[in-house]
Design a protein around this motif. Sequence first.
Motif, PDB file in Angstrom:
ATOM      1  N   VAL A 173       0.882  -1.153   0.000  1.00 37.27           N
ATOM      2  CA  VAL A 173       0.000   0.000   0.000  1.00 37.27           C
ATOM      3  C   VAL A 173       0.922   1.205   0.000  1.00 37.27           C
TER       4      VAL A 173
ATOM      5  N   ALA B  79      -2.269  -6.280   0.704  1.00 38.99           N
ATOM      6  CA  ALA B  79      -0.940  -6.432   0.112  1.00 38.99           C
ATOM      7  C   ALA B  79      -1.061  -7.040  -1.270  1.00 38.99           C
ATOM      8  N   GLU B  80      -1.758  -6.358  -2.174  1.00 38.58           N
ATOM      9  CA  GLU B  80      -1.882  -6.841  -3.541  1.00 38.58           C
ATOM     10  C   GLU B  80      -1.662  -5.684  -4.492  1.00 38.58           C
TER      11      GLU B  80
ATOM     12  N   GLY C 205      15.651  -5.116  -1.115  1.00 42.14           N
ATOM     13  CA  GLY C 205      14.915  -4.640   0.059  1.00 42.14           C
ATOM     14  C   GLY C 205      13.810  -3.660  -0.279  1.00 42.14           C
ATOM     15  N   ALA C 206      13.545  -3.450  -1.568  1.00 41.66           N
ATOM     16  CA  ALA C 206      12.480  -2.513  -1.938  1.00 41.66           C
ATOM     17  C   ALA C 206      11.117  -3.132  -1.651  1.00 41.66           C
ATOM     18  N   LEU C 207      10.082  -2.308  -1.749  1.00 42.60           N
ATOM     19  CA  LEU C 207       8.730  -2.754  -1.414  1.00 42.60           C
ATOM     20  C   LEU C 207       8.262  -3.894  -2.310  1.00 42.60           C
TER      21      LEU C 207
END
Lengths: 323, 323
Positions: B3, B31-32, B292-294
């Motif tokens: 998000v 979380a989509e 480590g990115a989203l």
Amino acid sequence: MAVYTHLSAETLAALIAEYDVGELQSAKGIAEGVSNSNWLVETTRDRFILTMYEERVDTRHLPFYLGLLDHLAAKGAPVPRTIHDRDGNLFRTVEGKAVALIEFLPGVSVGAPTVAQAASVGRSLAEIHLAVADFPQRSEQTMGLAKWDQLIHQCGEEALAEIDPSLADTVFSELSWLAGNWPGGLPHGVVHCDLFPDNVLMLGDKVTGLIDFYFAATDFFAYDLAVTHAAWCFADHGRTFRPRISSALLEGYEAVRPLDRHERAELPVLSRGACMRFISSRAYDWLNTPVGALVTRKDPMDFVRRLEFYRSEATRVFNSDAD
Amino acid sequence: MAVYTHLSAETLAALIAEYDVGELQSAKGIAEGVSNSNWLVETTRDRFILTMYEERVDTRHLPFYLGLLDHLAAKGAPVPRTIHDRDGNLFRTVEGKAVALIEFLPGVSVGAPTVAQAASVGRSLAEIHLAVADFPQRSEQTMGLAKWDQLIHQCGEEALAEIDPSLADTVFSELSWLAGNWPGGLPHGVVHCDLFPDNVLMLGDKVTGLIDFYFAATDFFAYDLAVTHAAWCFADHGRTFRPRISSALLEGYEAVRPLDRHERAELPVLSRGACMRFISSRAYDWLNTPVGALVTRKDPMDFVRRLEFYRSEATRVFNSDAD
């Protein structure tokens, strides 16, 4: 804010079948929780929150957290119940991690509370302070003054200066002052310690849920009130104090559980401690979280501004409300 | 999976009030979605998915995507309807970004499909291929061969070698081969182009929802079937072909929409193209997404393995199913 673990539909369906809650209809990973993964699960009967505890949570503490939810819910507090599995267990293990199924509560987290909402939050906080009186478990406060001091020393002066040139001076002098002035002997019990607006669900002016008790510990009730005050009564990243929200929160609290003379007298110290608690953890996380990581870094300066406010204004704020 | 935008309860409540759907009761960020933020919204009347389109989505294309959902849902396909606002708009703007309210569908995404589930997915894919026949809009395929070529050249030989020493040779020779062998003139229409298990909701063996049409474009129906075949018929990161899943998927599809002779003959080429489509975008994202990115990086090698399988086995797989 993340879902750290992927659970297949097959695994989820098998897990849900261990509870007497109907059959799995839907499961959406939700963007809540820092140390855990959460799903909003729908069955043929109801909706639930499924929480999976990731590395940062010591599962030895789960009987405490989950038992606390059950205790408070049984007292009528707006707290989600833990759903027990068919064998009565509070939590289970899936793919090596502990999971718990929790009641879903309606409501949304407000951004800028109204006076009526602040009063409701104050009342609800006092209600859970009364409701824990006969909760038999204890949990040591691991996020107290000694921990703030440790976190700040782990940051170190130079790194603190990278966040803000004045930060090191501010926090080292504040830690000394708090160590010399922290009260003892106030009324205490298991308290929430993290009641930010994110952790309160509301519908209109009504509190429908207090959630995320993972920082709950045995501490002063008035310290929990001070944390809540710091979390709710400021706008614009700590730059603007909202006096009417403050009054409403305190009056709402005292309508249910009046503060005694000692608690009221110590609120200025406790509110400065509440700020140090979040300055220390946020500064540590700020310096130790890679940019772009899954967790959004929170600015410790938001609570430095609140600290400065309480340093000069807390006596007036908490006394004027005491009249 | 994230998000990206925070919306306050006040903003959400005001937004929901623009639709005739009841009052806001709950909103959980889910979380989509890679290029958008999503909330599972509950009102006094029903549940919905609220989608906010982030930078990567060109809002000029929204009438196409959302109109497609409406068209397919009206034909009885298991596709979520777009909820129109009180003025009939398909989408609105909140804080400078486009948002759409979409029907919530039950179901979960399977990890390892059964034969019966693969057959259902095949049937549903064929149903939407029939249902788009009279959809009046078109959308150019921007993720076709020219784009694969561009993405691979943007990666460059050296960077590709960092992913795997053999990758550059594989993809450059494959791109040449595909350019020389890509078919023309097959039956076409607006197709999904991304029907991975994540984008299919199921309850038991039944498909309850086909979602995430944001790669939908005008292309060959048989190419969409090839993408779906590559997405569903392998296990263990492309290492294991699942022949019974393959047969069930193809038979399910043909039970609703039989392939013509040309489509069947071209499936080996189309399936290699389907692999290149995901190799190229994954390789590009792999090299251009910070660790480590989203967004979780997906391994392009999962589709190199599938490509190798189709290179040697596709004629057999697609012909044997044609008997």
